[in-house]
Design an enzyme around this catalytic site. Structure first.
Site, PDB file in Angstrom:
ATOM      1  CB  CYS A 146     -32.110  84.065  74.901  1.00 12.52           C
ATOM      2  SG  CYS A 146     -33.658  83.185  75.231  1.00 12.52           S
ATOM      3  CB  CYS A 184     -35.452  83.687  79.887  1.00 13.51           C
ATOM      4  SG  CYS A 184     -35.718  82.523  78.537  1.00 13.51           S
ATOM      5  CB  CYS A 203     -33.112  86.610  77.541  1.00 16.75           C
ATOM      6  SG  CYS A 203     -34.858  86.171  77.426  1.00 16.75           S
ATOM      7  CB  CYS A 253     -31.388  81.780  77.844  1.00 17.33           C
ATOM      8  SG  CYS A 253     -31.964  83.331  78.581  1.00 17.33           S
TER       9      CYS A 253
END
Length: 540
Positions: free
Chosen positions: A37, A64, A33, A67
């Site tokens: 995030c 991810c 991330c 994000c």
């Protein structure tokens, strides 16, 4: 930020200032991330940190979906650094590895492929192939979610050598098939119908504004930036310097669209970038894909549309626009350094997020600057030597001529000599050029003074620091404190502005403390074509 505990603190506070500066991965979920995030903060024991998305991918972590860490602004560190790693990262972003391979990258840098591999791996945890692969994967995701291009065509447009390589990479990085990634955008069927009716490149998606019957055509993108962004000032800067036929600005101040043609590796293109009208409202895109700028006022994006004759040029065109609009800058670091200065502090507070515009085409900027005169003079050169578009598009009619087309005896000697040096490789102004060597080479050419070379180093080569060029600016307006003037050698002043001298100079230009376009300490202005009075800029 070098300490892992400090990095974890940034993750805990979801600090968007560090998006793109580092990435974190969660060993229990297998995802990586950005620091901001919005997901629940993982336990420290389960977190690993990486200097690049490519390093996280190489360690087996996937991106991810909340994000979208692959969509963050680039690290400002690569703009500052002039060493091998900084130059290599700028060239990889410009697509050199995809076009010329690791050998081509190494030749441009003047090192062996083994040295380049070792240096990048040591600092970023990934070599040039892995870094270029991460870049291709991001391009593929954008195309999947913003167009309805057939997957086969899309894979090669993103730079993949085979469909199998494309499918494997998407599955590994995004934990899904290309079809699943496209469906997650929530517009697959509608996109296909609109593309069938209007052709590729006219479809909106999760990274673009909501579709409307009057929406402009082109591949819609959101060019992310971090922190505050002084959009009006950069659109002012570009508007007064626009060369008719190659550039134009439409609309009133506060709602302008900057448009220009692009001469690219595989073809040409037309770019359109919108000036944000005001603060962005929070908006959650479909399928839980959170826009990087949708979590408050920290950061944002510029709406952009690209129409390309060859989609293989997409990522290169995006990088050139990012450099033109200085979107990878770190305004927090700039404000921290310059804001402490008694002369610049009030100026920084008045215009937070002021950027130092770069160039969409460094060679074009060099020719325009050396040519001199108002933009209409460069427009005459374009009409004579530039390649006409297949069909005019509003005020856009031509591509700016390549250096090889400007070496004829009928041209003025400074322009002819410059273009000869660019065409035969004696002078290099690409994204990975050695800035010091290029500035010295420019200063040896007839008609190019040290101040012109410094101006081109700042804009064409994207150097955020103009060094001693700001010294005379301080002498013009520096206040005297209780202990006397804070000069260049003191705790404040130009020496303390580094490495953000270019931003200091733009603040001084905007405030009228230095004549617009003048490079203090090096004589007068570099050339009227790139100079506009501060009153013109304020009028917009």
């Amino acid at each position: 930020m070098r300490d892992d505990e400090a990095r974890y603190e940034a993750v805990t506070s979801r600090d968007a200032r560090f998006d793109g500066e580092f990435f974190f991965a969660v060993v229990t979920t297998g995802i990586y991330c950005r620091p901001s995030c919005p997901a629940v903060t993982p336990k420290r024991v389960n977190v690993r940190f990486f200097p690049s998305a490519a390093a996280a991918q190489a360690a087996g972590f996937r991106a991810c979906r909340r994000c979208r860490p692959d969509a963050v602004p680039g690290s400002a560190e690569w703009n500052v650094r002039a060493d091998l790693v900084g130059r290599a990262m700028r060239l990889i972003g410009d697509g050199v590895v995809d076009r010329e391979g690791v050998g081509g990258l190494a030749r441009r840098l003047g090192y062996s492929p083994r040295q380049v591999q070792r240096q990048l791996t040591a600092e970023l945890g990934a070599g040039p192939v892995a870094l270029a692969r991460a870049r291709r994967a991001h391009t593929a995701r954008v195309l999947l979610q913003t167009t309805a291009l057939p997957v086969t065509e899309l894979a090669f447009a993103a730079g993949f050598a085979s469909i199998r390589q494309f499918n494997d990479t998407i599955r590994e990085i995004y934990a899904g098939t290309p079809s699943e990634l496209r469906a997650a955008a929530g517009n697959g069927g509608a996109a296909a119908r609109r593309t069938a009716a209007t052709g590729p490149g006219t479809v909106t998606g999760p990274e673009s504004a909501p579709a409307s019957h009057s929406a402009p055509t082109g591949i819609p993108l959101r060019l992310a930036y971090r922190g505050p962004y002084a959009a009006a000032e950069i659109f002012d800067f570009l508007q007064v310097r626009a060369v008719p036929g190659v550039e134009e600005t439409r609309g009133p101040r506060g709602g302008r669209t900057y448009r220009r043609t692009l001469r690219l590796t595989h073809g040409s293109g037309i770019a359109e970038v919108d000036e944000p009208a005001g603060p962005r409202r929070r908006r959650r895109p479909p399928a839980g894909l959170v826009c990087p700028a949708a979590r408050g006022t920290d950061g944002g994006w510029l709406e952009c549309r690209l129409r390309l004759t060859d989609l293989r040029d997409l990522s290169t065109a995006v990088q050139r626009l990012r450099r033109l609009f200085d979107l990878d800058a770190d305004p927090y670091a700039v404000a921290e350094r310059l804001g402490a200065d008694p002369l610049l502090g009030p100026l920084v507070a008045e215009r937070p997020g002021l950027r130092s515009p770069g160039a969409a085409d460094p060679e074009e900027l060099a020719v325009r600057t050396v040519l001199g005169g108002p933009p209409e003079r460069a427009a005459a050169l374009v009409r004579t030597y530039g390649k006409p578009l297949d069909a005019p598009d509003g005020g856009l009619t031509h591509l700016f001529p390549a250096p090889g087309e400007l070496t004829g005896a009928e041209l003025a000697e400074p322009v002819r000599t410059l273009c000869t040096a660019l065409a035969d490789g004696t002078l290099t102004l690409d994204a990975g050029a050695d800035r010091t060597a290029a500035e010295r080479a420019l200063a040896t050419l007839p008609g190019i003074s040290p101040r012109t070379a410094a101006y081109l180093r700042m804009r064409a080569l994207g150097d955020p620091d103009v060094g001693t060029a700001a010294d005379a600016a301080a002498e013009r307006g520096r206040p005297t404190g209780p202990a006397g003037p804070a000069g260049p050698s003191g705790p404040l002043g130009p020496a303390a502005w580094r490495p953000w001298g270019a931003y200091a100079l733009h603040h001084l230009w905007r405030a009228g403390l230095v004549p617009m376009g003048e490079m203090p300490g090096m004589g007068g202005s570099p050339g009227p074509v790139e100079v506009a009075g501060v009153d013109d800029l304020r009028a917009g």
